[in-house]
Design a protein around this motif. Sequence first.
Motif, mmCIF file in Angstrom:
data_model
loop_
_atom_site.group_PDB
_atom_site.id
_atom_site.type_symbol
_atom_site.label_atom_id
_atom_site.label_comp_id
_atom_site.label_asym_id
_atom_site.label_seq_id
_atom_site.Cartn_x
_atom_site.Cartn_y
_atom_site.Cartn_z
ATOM 1 N N LEU A 187 0.834 -1.203 0.000
ATOM 2 C CA LEU A 187 0.000 0.000 0.000
ATOM 3 C C LEU A 187 0.870 1.255 0.000
ATOM 4 O O LEU A 187 0.565 2.233 -0.678
ATOM 5 N N GLY A 188 1.964 1.223 0.747
ATOM 6 C CA GLY A 188 2.883 2.360 0.768
ATOM 7 C C GLY A 188 3.512 2.598 -0.587
ATOM 8 O O GLY A 188 3.641 3.752 -1.020
ATOM 9 N N PHE A 189 3.901 1.531 -1.281
ATOM 10 C CA PHE A 189 4.453 1.660 -2.636
ATOM 11 C C PHE A 189 3.414 2.275 -3.577
ATOM 12 O O PHE A 189 3.734 3.117 -4.408
ATOM 13 N N PHE A 190 2.170 1.858 -3.432
ATOM 14 C CA PHE A 190 1.097 2.391 -4.280
ATOM 15 C C PHE A 190 0.916 3.885 -4.036
ATOM 16 O O PHE A 190 0.832 4.675 -4.972
ATOM 17 N N LYS A 191 0.832 4.278 -2.769
ATOM 18 C CA LYS A 191 0.655 5.699 -2.450
ATOM 19 C C LYS A 191 1.781 6.547 -3.028
ATOM 20 O O LYS A 191 1.549 7.643 -3.558
ATOM 21 N N LYS A 192 3.001 6.036 -2.890
ATOM 22 C CA LYS A 192 4.160 6.808 -3.340
ATOM 23 C C LYS A 192 4.281 6.821 -4.856
ATOM 24 O O LYS A 192 4.382 7.882 -5.479
ATOM 25 N N MET A 193 4.265 5.642 -5.482
ATOM 26 C CA MET A 193 4.596 5.520 -6.899
ATOM 27 C C MET A 193 3.437 5.876 -7.824
ATOM 28 O O MET A 193 3.647 6.439 -8.901
ATOM 29 N N VAL A 194 2.221 5.538 -7.421
ATOM 30 C CA VAL A 194 1.064 5.751 -8.292
ATOM 31 C C VAL A 194 0.374 7.081 -7.998
ATOM 32 O O VAL A 194 -0.167 7.719 -8.906
ATOM 33 N N ASN A 416 -1.615 11.207 -17.704
ATOM 34 C CA ASN A 416 -1.168 11.313 -16.319
ATOM 35 C C ASN A 416 -2.178 12.088 -15.479
ATOM 36 O O ASN A 416 -2.491 11.702 -14.352
ATOM 37 N N PHE A 417 -2.724 13.180 -16.044
ATOM 38 C CA PHE A 417 -3.668 14.014 -15.303
ATOM 39 C C PHE A 417 -4.952 13.244 -14.996
ATOM 40 O O PHE A 417 -5.413 13.215 -13.844
ATOM 41 N N TYR A 418 -5.533 12.618 -16.004
ATOM 42 C CA TYR A 418 -6.800 11.909 -15.810
ATOM 43 C C TYR A 418 -6.627 10.690 -14.897
ATOM 44 O O TYR A 418 -7.453 10.459 -13.998
ATOM 45 N N SER A 419 -5.586 9.911 -15.127
ATOM 46 C CA SER A 419 -5.392 8.698 -14.321
ATOM 47 C C SER A 419 -5.081 9.059 -12.864
ATOM 48 O O SER A 419 -5.610 8.436 -11.935
ATOM 49 N N THR A 420 -4.251 10.086 -12.667
ATOM 50 C CA THR A 420 -3.907 10.502 -11.301
ATOM 51 C C THR A 420 -5.130 11.032 -10.569
ATOM 52 O O THR A 420 -5.357 10.706 -9.387
ATOM 53 N N THR A 421 -5.929 11.854 -11.261
ATOM 54 C CA THR A 421 -7.154 12.380 -10.654
ATOM 55 C C THR A 421 -8.097 11.253 -10.262
ATOM 56 O O THR A 421 -8.659 11.244 -9.157
ATOM 57 N N LEU A 422 -8.250 10.293 -11.147
ATOM 58 C CA LEU A 422 -9.135 9.155 -10.883
ATOM 59 C C LEU A 422 -8.653 8.346 -9.688
ATOM 60 O O LEU A 422 -9.441 8.012 -8.787
ATOM 61 N N PHE A 423 -7.363 8.052 -9.651
ATOM 62 C CA PHE A 423 -6.815 7.258 -8.554
ATOM 63 C C PHE A 423 -6.929 7.992 -7.223
ATOM 64 O O PHE A 423 -7.304 7.404 -6.195
ATOM 65 N N LEU A 454 -1.601 -2.590 -10.438
ATOM 66 C CA LEU A 454 -1.707 -1.134 -10.619
ATOM 67 C C LEU A 454 -0.345 -0.459 -10.450
ATOM 68 O O LEU A 454 -0.017 0.485 -11.188
ATOM 69 N N ILE A 455 0.454 -0.940 -9.496
ATOM 70 C CA ILE A 455 1.797 -0.379 -9.307
ATOM 71 C C ILE A 455 2.652 -0.627 -10.540
ATOM 72 O O ILE A 455 3.350 0.267 -11.026
ATOM 73 N N CYS A 456 2.592 -1.848 -11.061
ATOM 74 C CA CYS A 456 3.391 -2.201 -12.237
ATOM 75 C C CYS A 456 2.952 -1.424 -13.478
ATOM 76 O O CYS A 456 3.781 -1.032 -14.312
ATOM 77 N N MET A 457 1.646 -1.182 -13.607
ATOM 78 C CA MET A 457 1.124 -0.501 -14.795
ATOM 79 C C MET A 457 1.242 1.023 -14.715
ATOM 80 O O MET A 457 1.553 1.680 -15.714
#
Length: 472
Positions: A187-194, A416-423, A454-457
């Motif tokens: 979860l920490g990797f996801f928060k940081k990387m994604v 990047n903008f749309y995917s980041t906003t969605l996540f 999700l982290i890998c993608m």
Amino acid sequence: MALVSVFYLIGLLIAMLFFYGVPSDYKRWVLVFFSALFIGLFNFASLFLLLLSSTITFFAASKIKENQWLFCTMMAFYIVCLFGLKYLFVPENSLGDVAHFQQTATIVFLGVSFYTLQNIGYLMGIYRGQTKPSTDFIAFFSFNAFFPKIASGPIESYDVFGRSLETIGETRFSTTNLIYGIQRIALGFFKKMVLADRLAPLVANVYGLESPATGLTLWVGICLFTLQLYFDFSGYMDIVLGSARLFDIRLSENFKRPLSATSISELWRKWHITLIAWLTQFIYYPIVYRMRKHNRVGVLFATAVVFILSGYWHGVGLTFLVWAVWNMLCLWYEILTKKTRVKWSKNTPQWIYRPLSIFITFNVFSLGLLFFRSASVADGLLLLKGVFTGVFLPQSFLNDFVYLLGMGGTQEHLFNFYSTTLFCMGFLLLEKNIYGLFYSEKISSLSLVVLVVLICMFGIFEAGSNFIYLQF
């Protein structure tokens, strides 16, 4: 060695294998070795300073009780560590680089701000007769040096965390700890990387004054830093607490969904919890007690001292002082209007009061972070002026909002903008449920697989920055 890296995961695995593979008497030495190796790989100066500080503190502790001269000497030593050595090697005007919000010091002493506060609290407790000094130097050094938390905390007390290290040899391998650790690290990797690292270029574009955005568009860009800082710092904490749990070590929580707070005071009770707890115990309460005859004036003064010190703890720049004063004024307002606000909360339907309070709190908090993140007070004021200059609402959603925040509107930037906003929005809406899954000691196989995919993608692997709080 960065926490978000394959090298860290490999090192963590090797440390675990040694820790559970050696006899009980050597487990503590495994933690000492890997902690020293982790710090030494960052730089040798950090390891030397930590060893020096830990040694001086350990031997001073046995003689400091009711010894006012020694106590004052040690406090002076810690002040030098916090406000002297911390910035001694930082070139002028280098604090808070615009593009990456990192120090560009010739030498950065890893974790000095955090373990120094730990040692101050430890000696204060002994001086006041509230705790006994440690007789185990290896446990005490590990208390300061434990490699997952050395960079940015959490800030622990020796009676809670350090004493557990004295019996670390009794630790046995547990699949429960392994499951919890893996899920929380993921979860920490996801928060940081994604999340955090995808927000970073958008935030840098706004704060670097490279975006022509104004009005609401600019304000949204400014607020993105609040999300970046939250996901970055809380992601670090997830990795730290997950890593510690692999060794059956339980560290203190540092975040409890602060962006769902309905007031600034509640937000600060849920954000950087261990720092606020330390400041409350050793600064706020003593001042309030000494000024108890002055009632509310003492509370206001203590609040001011706490946040001014917090500002200087973060950095010597004027921007940190402005940030501290802003939060101080917000808390003063809440203290002085407590009765009125309680009436409002009782007389307003909760489905209106709570969302509105969360919205106002988030924006007020973001306004303070505007100066926390800006390269200078002048730049912060320039950004703030841009919010209220010209047309506030964007005339075109695509041209005046998406394209400007998306750094020009190229396919890569728009994605990047749309995917980041969605996540980010999805995470905040489902935050309580997500934590229920990944803070659990029971395996959630499907959720973990989805998170890793999700982290890998979508994770930022090559351009990801260090954790923001590494510089503090």
